[in-house]
Structures are given as structure tokens and as C-alpha cells.
Design a protein around this motif. Structure first.
Motif, PDB file in Angstrom:
ATOM      1  N   VAL A   1     -15.120  -4.872 -56.666  1.00 50.03           N
ATOM      2  CA  VAL A   1     -16.253  -4.758 -56.246  1.00 50.03           C
ATOM      3  C   VAL A   1     -16.226  -4.833 -53.768  1.00 50.03           C
ATOM      4  O   VAL A   1     -15.991  -3.993 -53.464  1.00 50.03           O
ATOM      5  CB  VAL A   1     -16.988  -6.186 -56.066  1.00 50.03           C
ATOM      6  CG1 VAL A   1     -18.511  -5.924 -55.029  1.00 50.03           C
ATOM      7  CG2 VAL A   1     -17.807  -5.602 -57.406  1.00 50.03           C
TER       8      VAL A   1
ATOM      9  N   ASN B   1     -14.833  -1.318 -52.814  1.00 47.61           N
ATOM     10  CA  ASN B   1     -15.748  -0.039 -53.238  1.00 47.61           C
ATOM     11  C   ASN B   1     -15.877  -0.110 -51.963  1.00 47.61           C
ATOM     12  O   ASN B   1     -16.873   0.720 -51.103  1.00 47.61           O
ATOM     13  CB  ASN B   1     -15.793  -0.062 -54.463  1.00 47.61           C
ATOM     14  CG  ASN B   1     -15.034   0.833 -55.437  1.00 47.61           C
ATOM     15  OD1 ASN B   1     -15.275   1.700 -55.211  1.00 47.61           O
ATOM     16  ND2 ASN B   1     -14.817   0.218 -56.362  1.00 47.61           N
TER      17      ASN B   1
ATOM     18  N   ILE C   1     -22.783  -0.394 -57.915  1.00 43.00           N
ATOM     19  CA  ILE C   1     -21.206  -1.386 -58.521  1.00 43.00           C
ATOM     20  C   ILE C   1     -21.672  -2.722 -59.140  1.00 43.00           C
ATOM     21  O   ILE C   1     -21.957  -2.895 -59.456  1.00 43.00           O
ATOM     22  CB  ILE C   1     -21.078  -0.960 -56.399  1.00 43.00           C
ATOM     23  CG1 ILE C   1     -19.964  -0.726 -56.415  1.00 43.00           C
ATOM     24  CG2 ILE C   1     -19.877  -3.124 -56.615  1.00 43.00           C
ATOM     25  CD1 ILE C   1     -19.350  -0.348 -54.642  1.00 43.00           C
ATOM     26  N   ILE C   2     -23.060  -2.910 -57.932  1.00 43.17           N
ATOM     27  CA  ILE C   2     -23.780  -3.833 -58.668  1.00 43.17           C
ATOM     28  C   ILE C   2     -24.115  -3.442 -60.297  1.00 43.17           C
ATOM     29  O   ILE C   2     -23.855  -4.609 -60.976  1.00 43.17           O
ATOM     30  CB  ILE C   2     -25.644  -3.867 -58.519  1.00 43.17           C
ATOM     31  CG1 ILE C   2     -25.219  -4.469 -57.042  1.00 43.17           C
ATOM     32  CG2 ILE C   2     -25.952  -5.291 -58.645  1.00 43.17           C
ATOM     33  CD1 ILE C   2     -26.668  -3.957 -55.755  1.00 43.17           C
TER      34      ILE C   2
ATOM     35  N   PHE D   1     -20.566  -4.366 -62.098  1.00 45.50           N
ATOM     36  CA  PHE D   1     -20.510  -5.500 -62.258  1.00 45.50           C
ATOM     37  C   PHE D   1     -21.432  -6.656 -63.787  1.00 45.50           C
ATOM     38  O   PHE D   1     -20.733  -7.316 -64.273  1.00 45.50           O
ATOM     39  CB  PHE D   1     -21.200  -6.339 -60.987  1.00 45.50           C
ATOM     40  CG  PHE D   1     -19.961  -7.622 -60.412  1.00 45.50           C
ATOM     41  CD1 PHE D   1     -18.165  -7.667 -60.704  1.00 45.50           C
ATOM     42  CD2 PHE D   1     -20.528  -8.586 -60.669  1.00 45.50           C
ATOM     43  CE1 PHE D   1     -17.468  -8.833 -60.393  1.00 45.50           C
ATOM     44  CE2 PHE D   1     -19.937 -10.117 -60.097  1.00 45.50           C
ATOM     45  CZ  PHE D   1     -18.786 -10.107 -60.531  1.00 45.50           C
TER      46      PHE D   1
ATOM     47  N   TYR E   1     -15.193   2.313 -62.128  1.00 47.02           N
ATOM     48  CA  TYR E   1     -15.579   2.638 -60.964  1.00 47.02           C
ATOM     49  C   TYR E   1     -15.435   3.841 -59.738  1.00 47.02           C
ATOM     50  O   TYR E   1     -16.142   4.285 -59.327  1.00 47.02           O
ATOM     51  CB  TYR E   1     -14.732   1.694 -59.841  1.00 47.02           C
ATOM     52  CG  TYR E   1     -15.614  -0.239 -59.848  1.00 47.02           C
ATOM     53  CD1 TYR E   1     -16.712  -0.410 -59.094  1.00 47.02           C
ATOM     54  CD2 TYR E   1     -14.551  -0.592 -61.386  1.00 47.02           C
ATOM     55  CE1 TYR E   1     -17.090  -1.785 -59.540  1.00 47.02           C
ATOM     56  CE2 TYR E   1     -15.806  -1.832 -62.024  1.00 47.02           C
ATOM     57  CZ  TYR E   1     -16.184  -2.532 -60.597  1.00 47.02           C
ATOM     58  OH  TYR E   1     -17.130  -3.973 -61.116  1.00 47.02           O
TER      59      TYR E   1
ATOM     60  N   ASN F   1     -13.014  -7.632 -61.453  1.00 49.85           N
ATOM     61  CA  ASN F   1     -13.595  -6.501 -61.108  1.00 49.85           C
ATOM     62  C   ASN F   1     -14.645  -6.885 -59.791  1.00 49.85           C
ATOM     63  O   ASN F   1     -15.176  -6.000 -58.837  1.00 49.85           O
ATOM     64  CB  ASN F   1     -14.962  -7.140 -61.999  1.00 49.85           C
ATOM     65  CG  ASN F   1     -15.180  -6.311 -63.284  1.00 49.85           C
ATOM     66  OD1 ASN F   1     -15.700  -4.520 -63.237  1.00 49.85           O
ATOM     67  ND2 ASN F   1     -14.338  -5.966 -64.416  1.00 49.85           N
TER      68      ASN F   1
END
Lengths: 519, 157
Positions: free
Chosen positions: A374, A377, A116-117, A120, A75, A370
Motif C-alpha cells: 500500500v 503504490n 488498493i483499499i 488490502f 497489486y 501488504n
């Protein structure tokens, strides 16, 4: 099958949500995210430093934390690539190509949001893959005798050294060197000291932490000292509100994410092809099938979404062969395998049944980790961006301190610090001669088990080497080895187009002085 | 091959592997070799050593036949002798001071010397960094993780 998987997963969540385990999982992803953002620090060095600190802990939180560092770093690594154009983490190098142009256009926040999406989605798929595939692999692997294990390890070693970066010949040489380093110490069966040169401290073998920190710590710092560019922070201003991508961007990025995820999970299954290769392959594929390939390299959001999804799904999938077969695919996994062994857990197909808490706890912690990442971040993006501006001249001396004290703490022995220093110098020489140190660790970790199984299978067959070919599964693995070698020879004789394209892509990525070593 | 012999890095690389391989095989031949059915401790070292030596020959050999120029030198364009000395000197001081003086001087000296290696590093900036890391290190490793490493040997803190 699905119902057992759900019961097991439920049990795993129970393990991972225990306050103690949850805390270490959080600590792991936090540290991972941190070193991911900091240029010049990799997950390999970080995990090696943290490893001795886990000796006092039970194995579950230890493994949860160390794994968290690995996927957490992914990340953080994307932030570095997108905002600064610094490909300091090999899997994210290709993200620079479109990520940085986006940043220059003032859309850095959108790129990060999409990342980020994508991360994930990719990670979720990778974890799901692990849930269903690992028990299946285990079922197969439980039938394996020593001959099969041996041949399978050979596949792992060969794939790890030939498919990685750089010359395959040199990769194999490094694997063999790693196997030789793994021999140092007393022989398991006879107790005969080998390659110890009369040094008592070497009777227990070379310390894995010393090897990893020498190769990926000290050698790395020697490579980058006074050789780093000043970081250009001009464009690195991102707030939370910039991070939510518009509907149009999401629509554009959706299919590339799915394609990247699938490609990444596929790459994870082929031993030796880790996240770095996955990201390059998926970027090239996405560019090829795009209707507007000319947008790539000038800030196409697909060029960020696809490789990022692929990296993350591959990172999670990487754990599959390590946890189910005991065959690590890359350096980080080799290190984690070493950590398992230090904690007294024998890696291999029996791990899932004998240490269900570790296996299912780890999988559950991936989900939790995870989600935590998210959360970490999005609101904290400003903090991470600030961290980017820490100059290298403060970083490496502090890291050297962690290296020294980490190695010391492993055995409370100063000899290990000297050992690390020696390995560091050797590692730097190897680096300058264009050897990539990653296969050394792979060979080192697998070496003792390879020798043990090799001896055992020949003892059973009374010295008949044909046992490796007579047994069908073993013969199949050996066939893969032959194919791997034949493919390399073919590539060497005439460079196919795909390789040339990939090399062109690699050349397009901005040159970096940080971390030339593939991790 | 236009007659003139130009040294390439791969010759050194191959040579080094050859040397290591032969060394391993020779050392390994001192241990009991055994037979295929009953392998002694010397079997693997010898076999792997021979393989490594062979790979070394291959590496040098492919460099000999390839016409691609290898313009990279063994030493980087700007050798950082002072920087390297500092990076290696830090851990050496850590060992010596750690053994005889304790954690505080060892950590301070290690970070201080390493930091001097950067071309922008001054005595002052390095000392500040070293002091900061020492405080942090003592708090984390001595008080929080309590690793057995006396802060100052001979002084009971």
C-alpha cells in the motif's frame, strides 16, 4: 484457540520483522509489483528466475521473498488493467471492464485508490482465514495415512486440471504429462533410471526451474513476439491526489468489497479455483445483484472493487492448502512447493509444527508485505505508471537473459539451459494446440510424492486396491473426484447457463496478445 | 460431418498425446513392472502412458463428433519464423559462448540476438540494449551474487 493463534502470530511477527527477513520480504513485494506492472511478465516466470538465487539463503527469507512476488504482482497487475486496458494478468482481466471506462472518464486514480483499499481488505481477510483454518486442517490431515494422502492428491490434481481454463480433457492430459515428466530420473526405491535416455544429467530428474521457465518463459515469448499491440498511454496520467476516492465512491464500493472478499476466500478453499475464477465469479455476482446492472461495463466502481477484493483474498487463501496439506492449488503454489522441497523442507501437515518459523513468519510477512505494498503504490504510483510505457521489445530480450542465467545458476550447468530451450519449444507447440501448461507443473510437483504414497499404501494393503475405498476419508476424497468428473461430463452434454454466462463475460474482456496462459 | 474431412487442431492434439502416451508406456515396459503389492519402477510409467494415450483418443474423438468449427490453424496467422529463430538462437549462443568464452560474450550475444527478433529492432538498438543488460548482469550476478561463471574464460578479471 484464539489465544494460541495470537501467540503464534506474535512469534511470526518476531520472525518476519528480523531485519534480514524484512529486507527480503520488501524485495519480494517490490519485484512482484514491478513484474505485475510490466505487461508480458508473470509471477511464475519471475519466481522461477529468483528461485536459484535463493539457494544460498536460509529457507525463511527465501520463502518470504518468493511469496511476496506472488501477492505483490497482484497489486501491479491491477494498474495495468485499469490504466491501459491490458489484461496481462489473468486475475485482473475482468477489472478492465469497468476500470478502463473509469480511466477514460478521468477517474482512473479513483479506481486505483479503490483497488488498493479492496486489495488490502481482501488480503487481510484471506490471511485471517489462513491463521484459523490452516491449523484446523493440519489437525485433520495428521490422521492421514498414505491412502488418504493419495486420494487427496488425486482431488488436487483433478480439480487443478478440470476447473482451470480450457477443455477439461486437455487439462487432465496435461496433468498426466506432468506426472510423466515428474517420473524422469532415478526411481526413489530401486535407483533404476527412468526416461533418461542415457543422459546422465537427467538422472536427478527434470529441473523444476527449467520446466517452469520453458513453459512460462520461452514458450510465452515465442507466443507474443511481434504480436503485441502498441500500448495506448493516452489516459495513463495519475497523480497521488487523484487516488483518494470520494465518500460517495467509498460508500458505493464498500459492500461489493466485502462480498468480493467472501467469495474470493470461498474460491480459495476449493482446490483448483484460484484468483482468476474468483474474480470472474464475483464480477458476475455483483452485476447480477446490482440494482443498476446497466452501469456495469461503463465505469461502475463496484465492478472494480468486487473482483479486486476477491482476487486478493483468494491469492492469500491459496496458501492454505499448500502450506497445511502440501497440495498446491495452482501453478504459483506448485512452484512454491517446489521451492520448499529444494530448501529441504518436506511439505505436508507436519510443516506447521516442524517449521513454525516458516509458517507463522510467512503469515506475519503477508501483513507486513501488504502494508508495504500500500505504501509502495500510493506515493509511487507515478513511477509505476512510467514503467507501463516500457516497450515489449526491450522487455523480452532482457527477460531471456534472466531466464538463461537463472537456469544456469541453479546448478552451474549449461545443460539446464538447453533443457529449458527444449521444454520451451514443446511448450509452444502445446500452446498452439490449445493445451494450457499450468497443470503440467502441478502434476510434475505432486508426481513423485503421489507415486511414493501410492506404492506405500498398496504395500500396506498387500496389493488390495479396495484400501482406497475401505478407508472412509479416502473414500470421501474419491467421491469428490467422481463428482468432479461427473460434473464435467454433465457440462459437456448440455451447457448450463452459468457456463455460457461466464464465457460471454470472458469474451467481453479485451483480447490480449500478452499472456494467454492462465497462471 | 458433411462427408468432407477437414483436419482440426484437436486431431493433432489428440494424436500427440496418443504418441507420447504410447511412447511412455513402451519405454516404461522396459523397466520391472512388479505387482500391485510390490510395484516395480515400471508400474507408474506404463499405467500413466496408457492413460495418456487413452486421453489422446478421447480428445481426438470428441473433436470428431463435435460440429463446432475449429477455424484456428496450428500456425498463427502471421508466423514469426525470424522472431522464433532469434528467441531460440539467443540461448543457443548463450550455451556455446558461455561454455567457451565466458559470461560477458554469452550475455551480450544472447540479448543482442533475441532483440533482433522484434520487427522494429535494429542492429544499433539491439546492441545498446545488449550492452546495458550485460553491464547490469555482470554487476548483479558476478559482483553482487558471485555465481561461479567466469566473465571471460582464459582472462583473469
Amino acid at each position: 484457540m484464539i489465544s494460541t493463534a495470537i501467540t503464534d502470530l506474535w512469534y511470526g511477527f518476531g520472525v518476519a520483522l528480523e531485519p534480514h527477513n524484512l529486507m527480503y520480504c520488501f524485495l519480494g513485494v517490490l519485484v512482484g509489483n514491478l513484474v505485475g506492472v510490466l505487461p508480458g511478465m508473470g509471477p511464475v516466470a519471475t519466481i522461477s528466475i529468483l528461485l536459484p538465487l535463493t539457494f544460498g539463503m536460509p529457507p525463511v527469507p527465501a520463502i518470504l521473498m518468493l511469496s511476496g512476488v506472488y501477492y505483490g504482482a497482484q497489486y501491479g497487475g491491477a494498474i495495468c488493467s485499469i490504466l491501459l486496458n491490458l489484461p496481462c494478468h489473468p486475475p485482473h482481466a475482468v477489472t478492465c471492464l469497468d476500470g478502463f471506462p473509469l480511466t477514460k472518464q478521468g477517474k482512473g486514480g479513483t479506481a486505483l485508490g479503490i483497488t488498493i483499499i479492496a486489495a488490502f481488505i481482501g488480503a487481510s481477510f484471506g490471511i485471517t482465514e489462513m491463521i484459523f483454518l490452516a491449523p484446523f486442517l493440519v489437525k485433520m490431515a495428521l490422521e492421514f495415512g498414505p491412502a488418504e494422502v493419495c486420494s487427496l492428491m488425486l482431488v488436487g490434481l483433478l480439480a487443478g486440471s478440470t476447473l482451470a481454463k480450457g477443455s477439461p480433457l486437455k487439462g487432465i492430459a496435461m496433468t498426466v504429462l506432468g506426472l510423466l515428466v515428474g517420473i524422469v530420473g532415478s526411481d526413489i526405491e530401486t535407483g533404476q533410471p527412468r526416461f533418461t535416455f542415457g543422459i546422465t544429467e537427467l538422472f536427478d530428474g527434470v529441473e523444476i526451474i527449467a520446466l517452469a521457465l520453458g513453459m512460462f518463459g520461452i514458450a510465452e515469448f515465442m507466443n507474443s513476439i511481434n504480436n503485441t499491440e502498441t500500448v495506448d498511454m493516452r489516459y495513463a496520467k495519475v497523480g497521488i491526489s487523484d487516488m483518494f476516492p470520494s465518500k460517495a465512491d467509498l460508500k458505493l464500493a464498500f459492500w461489493p468489497m466485502i462480498r468480493g472478499t467472501l467469495l474470493g476466500s470461498l474460491c480459495a478453499l476449493i482446490p483448483g479455483t484460484g484468483p482468476t475464477i474468483a474474480s470472474f465469479v464475483s464480477y458476475a455476482t455483483e452485476k447480477k445483484i446490482s440494482k443498476t446492472p446497466e452501469r456495469f461495463g461503463h465505469g461502475a466502481i463496484e465492478g472494480v472493487a468486487c473482483p479486486e477484493a476477491s482476487t486478493h483474498s483468494s491469492v492469500q487463501g491459496d496458501f492454505i492448502p499448500t502450506m497445511s496439506l502440501g497440495i498446491p492449488g495452482d501453478t504459483v503454489m506448485a512452484l512454491l512447493l517446489g521451492a520448499l522441497i529444494i530448501h529441504g523442507i518436506v511439505p505436508g501437515p507436519q510443516l506447521i509444527s516442524q517449521h513454525a518459523d516458516i509458517f507463522w513468519g510467512l503469515i506475519a510477512s503477508f501483513w507486513i508485505g501488504n502494508i508495504l505494498l500500500v505504501i509502495l503504490n500510493v506515493p509511487m504510483i507515478g513511477v509505476w505508471v512510467k514503467l507501463l510505457s516500457i516497450p515489449y521489445r526491450y522487455l523480452y530480450p532482457s527477460a531471456m537473459f534472466f531466464v538463461c542465467i537463472g537456469v544456469y545458476a541453479a546448478n552451474n550447468d549449461m545443460f539446464q539451459v538447453g533443457e529449458t530451450l527444449f521444454i520451451g519449444v514443446v511448450g509452444y507447440i502445446l500452446l498452439r494446440l490449445d493445451f494450457h501448461p499450468a497443470p503440467i507443473l502441478l502434476g510434475f510437483v505432486l508426481g513423485p510424492r503421489f507415486e511414493e504414497n501410492f506404492r506405500r499404501s498398496l504395500l500396506i494393503s498387500r496389493g488390495d486396491l479396495m484400501t482406497f475405498i475401505d478407508r472412509p476419508i479416502s473414500a470421501f476424497f474419491l467421491l469428490i473426484c467422481v463428482v468432479l468428473i461427473a460434473a464435467q461430463v454433465l457440462v459437456w452434454l448440455r451447457k448450463p447457463k452459468i457456463i455460457a454466462e461466464e464465457q460471454a463475460l470472458e469474451a467481453a474482456v479485451p483480447a490480449t496478445s500478452y499472456s494467454e496462459v492462465a497462471e | 460431418m458433411q462427408g468432407k474431412f477437414t483436419p482440426k487442431r484437436d486431431y493433432y492434439a489428440g494424436g500427440l498425446m496418443l504418441l507420447l502416451g504410447v511412447g511412455a508406456a513402451v519405454t516404461g515396459s522396459g523397466y520391472k513392472f512388479g505387482s500391485l503389492a510390490r510395484m516395480g519402477p515400471g508400474f507408474m510409467p506404463v499405467v500413466l502412458g496408457v492413460v495418456l494415450a487413452f486421453l489422446g483418443l478421447l480428445i481426438a474423438g470428441t473433436a470428431l463428433t463435435s460440429t463446432e468449427p475449429d477455424d484456428k490453424k496450428f500456425l498463427p496467422d502471421h508466423p514469426q519464423w525470424f522472431g522464433w529463430l532469434c528467441i531460440l538462437g539467443g540461448p543457443v549462443l548463450f550455451i556455446i559462448l558461455g561454455q567457451y568464452a565466458g559470461m560477458i560474450p554469452a550475455v551480450f550475444a544472447c540479448v543482442f540476438v533475441c532483440a533482433l527478433g522484434d520487427k522494429t529492432g535494429t542492429y544499433k538498438s539491439s546492441a545498446i540494449l545488449a550492452a546495458g543488460v550485460t553491464v547490469f548482469g555482470v554487476l548483479l550476478f558476478h559482483y553482487l551474487l558471485s555465481i561461479p561463471f567466469p566473465l571471460l574464460r582464459g582472462v583473469n578479471l
